[in-house]
Write an enzyme that holds these catalytic residues in place. Sequence first.
Site, short mmCIF file in Angstrom:
data_model
loop_
_atom_site.label_atom_id
_atom_site.label_comp_id
_atom_site.label_asym_id
_atom_site.label_seq_id
_atom_site.Cartn_x
_atom_site.Cartn_y
_atom_site.Cartn_z
N THR A 289 3.64 58.06 -66.08
CA THR A 289 4.67 58.48 -65.25
C THR A 289 4.49 58.31 -63.53
O THR A 289 3.19 57.94 -62.77
CB THR A 289 5.89 59.45 -64.95
OG1 THR A 289 5.29 60.62 -64.49
CG2 THR A 289 6.16 59.90 -66.53
N GLY A 290 5.14 57.12 -62.82
CA GLY A 290 4.95 56.83 -61.25
C GLY A 290 3.75 55.48 -61.30
O GLY A 290 2.94 56.01 -60.73
N ALA A 291 3.83 54.90 -62.46
CA ALA A 291 2.46 54.15 -62.36
C ALA A 291 2.27 52.82 -61.25
O ALA A 291 1.32 51.54 -61.73
CB ALA A 291 1.68 53.53 -64.14
N SER A 292 2.79 52.65 -60.81
CA SER A 292 3.52 51.14 -60.37
C SER A 292 2.45 50.92 -58.74
O SER A 292 2.15 50.32 -58.36
CB SER A 292 4.95 50.90 -59.97
OG SER A 292 5.17 52.12 -58.72
N GLY B 196 -0.75 57.06 -59.78
CA GLY B 196 -1.23 56.19 -60.87
C GLY B 196 -1.23 55.12 -62.11
O GLY B 196 -1.72 54.46 -62.95
N SER C 170 -0.30 68.87 -55.71
CA SER C 170 -0.81 69.49 -54.57
C SER C 170 -1.67 70.48 -53.96
O SER C 170 -1.11 71.17 -53.91
CB SER C 170 0.63 68.55 -53.57
OG SER C 170 0.14 68.64 -52.59
N TYR D 91 8.80 69.92 -51.02
CA TYR D 91 8.06 69.75 -51.93
C TYR D 91 6.88 70.55 -52.08
O TYR D 91 6.05 70.64 -53.50
CB TYR D 91 7.22 68.31 -50.67
CG TYR D 91 6.00 67.83 -51.52
CD1 TYR D 91 5.51 66.50 -52.33
CD2 TYR D 91 4.45 68.24 -51.12
CE1 TYR D 91 5.20 65.44 -52.55
CE2 TYR D 91 3.62 67.15 -51.79
CZ TYR D 91 3.91 66.44 -52.36
OH TYR D 91 2.89 65.44 -53.13
#
Length: 244
Positions: free
Chosen positions: A9-12, A16, A141, A154
Amino acid sequence: MKTKTILITGASHGIGKAIAARFAAEGFSLVLNCKNDIDILHDYADRLSHTCGIQALAIPGDVSDHDFVREMFARAQATFGGIDVLVNNAGISHVGLLTDLSIDDWNRVIATNLTSVFSCCHEAVPYMVRRKSGCIINISSVWGNVGASCEVAYSASKGGVNSFTKALAKELAPSNITVNAIACGVIDTRMNSCFDAEERASLEKDIPMGRYGEPQEVAALAWQLASAPAYLTGQILTIDGGWQ
Ligand code: NAP
C-alpha cells in the site's frame, strides 16, 4: 513453483515505491496501491514490469475505506491467486497542537495509518493461513515507540500499529506466518519535504549517522525480513541511524 506476490500500500512515492523496486528485482509479482497519484502508480507498475520482467498490477484507491480494501484483495487474488507478502506502508502525518487537532483530522490519520492495517490483514490472512506461510510487514515510526510533540494522532496511530503487530504475530505464529514492523526514523521522502534546508541540517545534526535514511535502506530491511527465518516474528525493528 508459483511466483510469489507482494501487495504494497502507498507505492506511488517514497518508501513504498522503493520496496516495490526491491521486490520486483527479486522476481516477485507486484500489487501496487495508492490513493492520489494514480498516473504515477500506473506508469511505475508498467516500468517495473518491463525492466524486471515481472507482472505488476496497479490498484488505486483509499486504504482507509474497508470496502475498497476488500475489492482490492478480491482483484489481487483473482489475478495472482493470493498474497504471499503484505506491506502495510500507506501513511499520512499531521503536525499541530492537540488543541488544534479536529476530530476529522484525528479520524483521518487513524483510519489511514491504523485501520488500514487491520483491513489489509483481515483480507490477506485467510489465504496465508490456508498455505501455512506468509509475511506481513507494517511500516511504523520511532514516534510509535516514544511519541512526538505536536504529532499525537500520528504517534498514537503508529503506537497502535506496533501493538497490533505484536498481537497478530502471536495469533499467526502457529500458522507459520510472520508479522513484524519497521519503525523508521527520518527517511528522505515527500513526508519530510516540509523541512527547509536549515531545519534539515539541524535535524541531521541530532542523528548520530549524520543524515536522513534512504527509502532504499528501508526497502533492503523489508527484503531481509521477508527472507528471514520464520522464528523472527512479533518484532519492531528500528531503522533510524542511531537517533532514538
Ligand atoms: P510518502 O512519500 O508521502 O508516501 C506515502 C504513500 O502513502 C504514498 O504513496 C501515498 O500515495 C500513500 N497514501 C497516503 N494515503 C493513502 C491512502 N489513504 N490510501 C492509499 N495510499 C495512501 O511518505 P513515506 O515517507 O514514504 O511514508 C511511507 C510510510 O513510512 C508511512 O506509513 C509513514 O508513516 C512511514 N514513515 C515515514 C517516515 C519518514 O521519515 N519518511 C518516518 C517514519 C515512518 P498518494 O499520495 O499517491 O495517494
